[in-house]
Write a protein that holds these residues in place. Structure first.
Motif, mmCIF file in Angstrom:
data_model
loop_
_atom_site.group_PDB
_atom_site.id
_atom_site.type_symbol
_atom_site.label_atom_id
_atom_site.label_comp_id
_atom_site.label_asym_id
_atom_site.label_seq_id
_atom_site.Cartn_x
_atom_site.Cartn_y
_atom_site.Cartn_z
ATOM 1 N N THR A 71 90.577 30.902 109.055
ATOM 2 C CA THR A 71 91.080 29.809 108.215
ATOM 3 C C THR A 71 92.528 30.040 107.814
ATOM 4 O O THR A 71 93.284 29.086 107.589
ATOM 5 C CB THR A 71 90.205 29.663 106.957
ATOM 6 O OG1 THR A 71 88.860 29.398 107.362
ATOM 7 C CG2 THR A 71 90.697 28.520 106.071
ATOM 8 N N LYS B 295 88.807 25.779 101.724
ATOM 9 C CA LYS B 295 87.664 26.543 101.244
ATOM 10 C C LYS B 295 86.912 27.169 102.413
ATOM 11 O O LYS B 295 86.787 26.575 103.484
ATOM 12 C CB LYS B 295 86.728 25.607 100.459
ATOM 13 C CG LYS B 295 85.467 26.267 99.939
ATOM 14 C CD LYS B 295 84.605 25.248 99.205
ATOM 15 C CE LYS B 295 83.315 25.897 98.703
ATOM 16 N NZ LYS B 295 82.455 24.918 97.990
ATOM 17 N N THR B 296 86.407 28.389 102.214
ATOM 18 C CA THR B 296 85.568 29.058 103.214
ATOM 19 C C THR B 296 84.268 29.491 102.539
ATOM 20 O O THR B 296 84.066 29.289 101.331
ATOM 21 C CB THR B 296 86.261 30.296 103.799
ATOM 22 O OG1 THR B 296 86.288 31.338 102.812
ATOM 23 C CG2 THR B 296 87.682 29.980 104.240
ATOM 24 N N ASP B 297 83.387 30.120 103.302
ATOM 25 C CA ASP B 297 82.137 30.620 102.734
ATOM 26 C C ASP B 297 82.384 31.710 101.692
ATOM 27 O O ASP B 297 81.558 31.932 100.801
ATOM 28 C CB ASP B 297 81.242 31.186 103.838
ATOM 29 C CG ASP B 297 80.728 30.104 104.771
ATOM 30 O OD1 ASP B 297 80.733 28.929 104.364
ATOM 31 O OD2 ASP B 297 80.318 30.439 105.904
ATOM 32 N N LYS B 298 83.537 32.392 101.809
ATOM 33 C CA LYS B 298 83.826 33.514 100.923
ATOM 34 C C LYS B 298 84.904 33.221 99.888
ATOM 35 O O LYS B 298 85.072 33.996 98.938
ATOM 36 C CB LYS B 298 84.268 34.725 101.761
ATOM 37 C CG LYS B 298 83.210 35.236 102.713
ATOM 38 C CD LYS B 298 83.727 36.431 103.501
ATOM 39 C CE LYS B 298 82.677 36.958 104.458
ATOM 40 N NZ LYS B 298 83.189 38.115 105.242
ATOM 41 N N THR B 299 85.640 32.129 100.056
ATOM 42 C CA THR B 299 86.759 31.833 99.156
ATOM 43 C C THR B 299 86.782 30.361 98.778
ATOM 44 O O THR B 299 86.411 29.496 99.575
ATOM 45 C CB THR B 299 88.112 32.174 99.816
ATOM 46 O OG1 THR B 299 88.257 31.374 101.007
ATOM 47 C CG2 THR B 299 88.194 33.652 100.180
ATOM 48 N N GLU C 296 88.888 26.788 97.710
ATOM 49 C CA GLU C 296 90.172 26.229 98.120
ATOM 50 C C GLU C 296 91.273 26.839 97.254
ATOM 51 O O GLU C 296 91.105 27.006 96.048
ATOM 52 C CB GLU C 296 90.187 24.718 97.953
ATOM 53 C CG GLU C 296 91.511 24.076 98.353
ATOM 54 C CD GLU C 296 91.575 22.597 98.073
ATOM 55 O OE1 GLU C 296 91.437 21.807 99.016
ATOM 56 O OE2 GLU C 296 91.771 22.233 96.897
#
Length: 267
Positions: free
Chosen positions: A202, A227-231, A233
């Motif tokens: 990303t 936005k990701t699975d770990k962070t 946006e």
């Protein structure tokens, strides 16, 4: 103390996003010019390139010249300051909350020396500091800040080479994408390395928008990482004013030598 160290290192002089202060690198990135002389506003050249990327870089030159005032907002943290090219000096005031700790910091880099005034609430006693006192850091110890004048610009030249695409967004704006991993090369902040690992691919598709002022200079930037699975946006907003006219920062009066506990937290 570990959490407090993370807060101090992340926010007192460098921000978590690698496109902000602390990226490292002093190379020019496509159009940097000398700061405006004689107290006049810096103005972009009259002829604007047809290619959107070249036009953006031309408008970005006033920031690369490193003589302006700025404000910055990222994830609830607010900052403002001055980058003053003629004297290779800078100031920054920051406030916010990180890892449950509310903080406010002031930093100044003047004459090759670094000064800071911090308030971390209950953490002040751990550091042995008075929130109303300016301290001069020992840069032979506090190397993690990597203080040089080039480091003080809120947007480093590494951002320029990280740009993947640029297109116009009306007559006085641009939008595009950049590789956050490239933009944050040589960032001394350990928080940035952790963030990059969490972002994965990303990081390669971070987005930016830019607005121009009446002189054709970039006066506003917004960086967005999806936005990701770990962070969540991540959005960072910057505004720039006083190109070529920003007042020279001054060293704080009556600064005290920083205690070992404060210098060592930046090791």
């Amino acid at each position: 103390m570990k959490a407090l160290k993370s807060v101090v290192v992340a926010m007192s002089a460098v921000a978590v996003l690698g496109v902000t202060a602390g990226c490292g690198g002093s190379e020019s990135g496509g159009g940097a010019g000398a700061p405006a002389a004689g107290g006049t506003e810096a103005a972009a050249p009259a002829v604007t390139p047809a290619d959107p990327k070249e036009a953006f870089l031309q408008a970005f030159a006033a920031i690369e010249a490193r003589h302006y005032a700025y404000t910055m907002s990222v994830d609830g943290t607010e900052a403002s300051g001055v980058v003053y090219a003629p004297g290779e000096s800078s100031t920054q005031v920051t406030s916010g909350e990180l890892e449950g700790t509310k903080f406010s910091t002031e930093t100044a880099y003047v004459g090759g020396k670094a000064y800071t005034k911090l308030d971390f609430g209950s953490g002040n006693s751990s550091l042995g500091i008075d929130p109303g006192t300016w301290y001069e850091l020992d840069l032979n110890i506090a190397k993690q800040l990597d203080y040089t004048f080039e480091q003080q610009s809120p947007v480093q030249s590494a951002f320029v080479k990280s740009i993947s695409s640029v297109e116009r967004d009306g007559d006085a704006a641009f939008k595009g994408t950049f590789d956050f991993a490239v933009a944050s090369e040589n960032n001394p902040n350990p928080q940035t390395k952790t963030l990059l690992q969490a972002l994965g691919d990303t990081a390669k598709t971070a987005a930016f928008t830019a607005e121009l002022d009446g002189q054709g200079n970039v006066s506003g930037l917004v960086f967005t990482i999806a936005k990701t699975d770990k962070t969540p946006e991540i959005k960072q907003t910057l505004t720039f004013t006083e190109f070529g006219t920003a007042k020279a920062p001054e060293a704080p009066a009556n600064a005290q030598p920083a205690p070992a506990s404060l210098n060592n937290i930046y090791k």
